[in-house]
Design a protein around this motif. Structure first.
Motif, PDB file in Angstrom:
ATOM      1  N   PRO A 177      18.015  -4.469   0.541  1.00 30.31           N
ATOM      2  CA  PRO A 177      17.730  -3.469   1.576  1.00 30.31           C
ATOM      3  C   PRO A 177      16.245  -3.413   1.924  1.00 30.31           C
ATOM      4  O   PRO A 177      15.382  -3.764   1.118  1.00 30.31           O
ATOM      5  N   ILE A 178      15.967  -2.957   3.142  1.00 31.93           N
ATOM      6  CA  ILE A 178      14.599  -2.866   3.643  1.00 31.93           C
ATOM      7  C   ILE A 178      14.125  -1.421   3.533  1.00 31.93           C
ATOM      8  O   ILE A 178      14.848  -0.489   3.904  1.00 31.93           O
ATOM      9  N   TYR A 179      12.904  -1.245   3.042  1.00 34.95           N
ATOM     10  CA  TYR A 179      12.338   0.086   2.864  1.00 34.95           C
ATOM     11  C   TYR A 179      10.958   0.172   3.510  1.00 34.95           C
ATOM     12  O   TYR A 179      10.224  -0.818   3.578  1.00 34.95           O
ATOM     13  N   ALA A 180      10.620   1.367   3.955  1.00 33.48           N
ATOM     14  CA  ALA A 180       9.233   1.705   4.273  1.00 33.48           C
ATOM     15  C   ALA A 180       8.629   2.291   3.007  1.00 33.48           C
ATOM     16  O   ALA A 180       9.263   3.106   2.329  1.00 33.48           O
ATOM     17  N   LEU A 181       7.416   1.875   2.675  1.00 31.66           N
ATOM     18  CA  LEU A 181       6.845   2.276   1.392  1.00 31.66           C
ATOM     19  C   LEU A 181       5.328   2.353   1.471  1.00 31.66           C
ATOM     20  O   LEU A 181       4.700   1.837   2.402  1.00 31.66           O
ATOM     21  N   LEU A 182       4.774   3.022   0.479  1.00 27.42           N
ATOM     22  CA  LEU A 182       3.330   3.048   0.288  1.00 27.42           C
ATOM     23  C   LEU A 182       3.011   2.218  -0.947  1.00 27.42           C
ATOM     24  O   LEU A 182       3.493   2.506  -2.043  1.00 27.42           O
ATOM     25  N   ASP A 183       2.210   1.198  -0.751  1.00 28.99           N
ATOM     26  CA  ASP A 183       1.803   0.295  -1.826  1.00 28.99           C
ATOM     27  C   ASP A 183       0.297   0.429  -1.992  1.00 28.99           C
ATOM     28  O   ASP A 183      -0.467  -0.054  -1.154  1.00 28.99           O
ATOM     29  N   ASP A 184      -0.121   1.146  -3.035  1.00 31.99           N
ATOM     30  CA  ASP A 184      -1.538   1.432  -3.250  1.00 31.99           C
ATOM     31  C   ASP A 184      -2.141   2.116  -2.024  1.00 31.99           C
ATOM     32  O   ASP A 184      -3.264   1.823  -1.607  1.00 31.99           O
ATOM     33  N   GLY A 185      -1.366   3.030  -1.430  1.00 33.62           N
ATOM     34  CA  GLY A 185      -1.834   3.798  -0.287  1.00 33.62           C
ATOM     35  C   GLY A 185      -1.641   3.132   1.056  1.00 33.62           C
ATOM     36  O   GLY A 185      -1.874   3.753   2.098  1.00 33.62           O
ATOM     37  N   ALA A 186      -1.230   1.866   1.070  1.00 30.94           N
ATOM     38  CA  ALA A 186      -1.036   1.138   2.322  1.00 30.94           C
ATOM     39  C   ALA A 186       0.432   1.192   2.728  1.00 30.94           C
ATOM     40  O   ALA A 186       1.322   0.960   1.904  1.00 30.94           O
ATOM     41  N   ALA A 187       0.684   1.507   3.998  1.00 29.65           N
ATOM     42  CA  ALA A 187       2.052   1.603   4.502  1.00 29.65           C
ATOM     43  C   ALA A 187       2.590   0.211   4.803  1.00 29.65           C
ATOM     44  O   ALA A 187       1.968  -0.562   5.539  1.00 29.65           O
ATOM     45  N   ARG A 188       3.763  -0.103   4.237  1.00 26.27           N
ATOM     46  CA  ARG A 188       4.337  -1.436   4.390  1.00 26.27           C
ATOM     47  C   ARG A 188       5.839  -1.334   4.623  1.00 26.27           C
ATOM     48  O   ARG A 188       6.460  -0.303   4.361  1.00 26.27           O
ATOM     49  N   VAL A 189       6.421  -2.431   5.096  1.00 28.83           N
ATOM     50  CA  VAL A 189       7.877  -2.540   5.207  1.00 28.83           C
ATOM     51  C   VAL A 189       8.286  -3.841   4.523  1.00 28.83           C
ATOM     52  O   VAL A 189       7.793  -4.919   4.857  1.00 28.83           O
ATOM     53  N   LYS A 190       9.183  -3.723   3.526  1.00 27.08           N
ATOM     54  CA  LYS A 190       9.597  -4.875   2.726  1.00 27.08           C
ATOM     55  C   LYS A 190      11.027  -4.668   2.233  1.00 27.08           C
ATOM     56  O   LYS A 190      11.513  -3.540   2.136  1.00 27.08           O
TER      57      LYS A 190
END
Length: 234
Positions: A177-190
């Motif tokens: 599944p695809i999620y919107a997330l915060l990775d070390d404060g950066a907004a990403r989609v993975k």
């Protein structure tokens, strides 16, 4: 039969997501919750393994965790603004100024609402999204191509904010599944996949982008991407 199997699998996954969120919010372990309901540690273990449990046990567990056991279409606990077009019921879904990077991550003012778009409530219900939990944002970068293109609009269900809680079965051929997330404060989609009990894999659809790995505690899930819209540019 295949459609019914997938639907049952989706129900089990949703139950797992709700239970894991309930355990975190209550601050108890799965073992403690299981003992409180059935007197042994098998209940949460069965749920995490994807096995369906009796409705009476599930009802008692949900009450213990402060959750509501409800089967039916998604309900709006705080409905989005309602509007009617040609007699059809639409919900105004907020578009945030955030850019979700399909790459190294974007730093931006993600909480700013810059517009609203109208979506049919019946369509949102059909894809399992409550209007009150729906948010929109745009993607940047090319690491999720050819699935998600730069500039694509993403519909995010913010109620689905728990990471995957079990490794995917080798028999499950569906993409992660695809999620919107915060990775070390950066907004990403993975795409997200559980590697082990402590780590997540951040996966891209572009074959030139290698997978990344993060401790679960370092990733904050914004929500699950339920739909995306692409404009063909000739």
């Amino acid at each position: 039969m295949q459609a019914n199997t997938l639907k049952s699998q989706d129900i089990r996954e949703r139950i797992r997501e709700l239970v894991e969120a309930g355990l975190r919010n209550k601050g108890v372990s799965g073992r403690l919750a299981s003992f409180a309901i059935v007197g042994h540690d098998g209940l949460i273990r069965d749920i995490r393994a994807g096995r369906l449990v009796g409705i009476d046990k599930l009802d008692a567990l949900f009450e213990y965790l402060g959750l509501e056991l409800y089967f039916g279409p998604p309900r709006d606990t705080a409905p989005a603004e309602q509007m009617f077009i040609d007699g059809k019921d639409f919900a105004h879904i907020p578009l945030h100024g955030a850019s979700l990077a399909a790459g190294g991550g974007a730093m931006n003012e993600g909480e700013t609402v810059i517009d609203h778009l109208a979506f049919r409530r019946s369509w949102l219900t059909r894809i399992g999204v409550s209007a009150s939990s729906a948010r929109l944002a745009r993607a940047t970068g090319d690491s999720m191509m050819p699935t998600i293109h730069p500039g694509d609009m993403l519909l995010i269900d913010t109620s689905k904010d728990a990471p995957p809680d079990k490794p995917r079965s080798p028999k499950d051929t569906r993409p992660a599944p695809i999620y919107a997330l915060l990775d070390d404060g950066a907004a990403r989609v993975k795409r997200l996949a559980l590697v082990d009990k402590n780590n997540l894999g951040l996966l891209s659809d572009n074959h030139t982008t290698p997978p990344e790995f993060r401790p679960i505690s370092d990733v904050k899930i914004i929500g699950k991407v339920m739909w995306w819209g692409h404009t063909n540019k000739e």
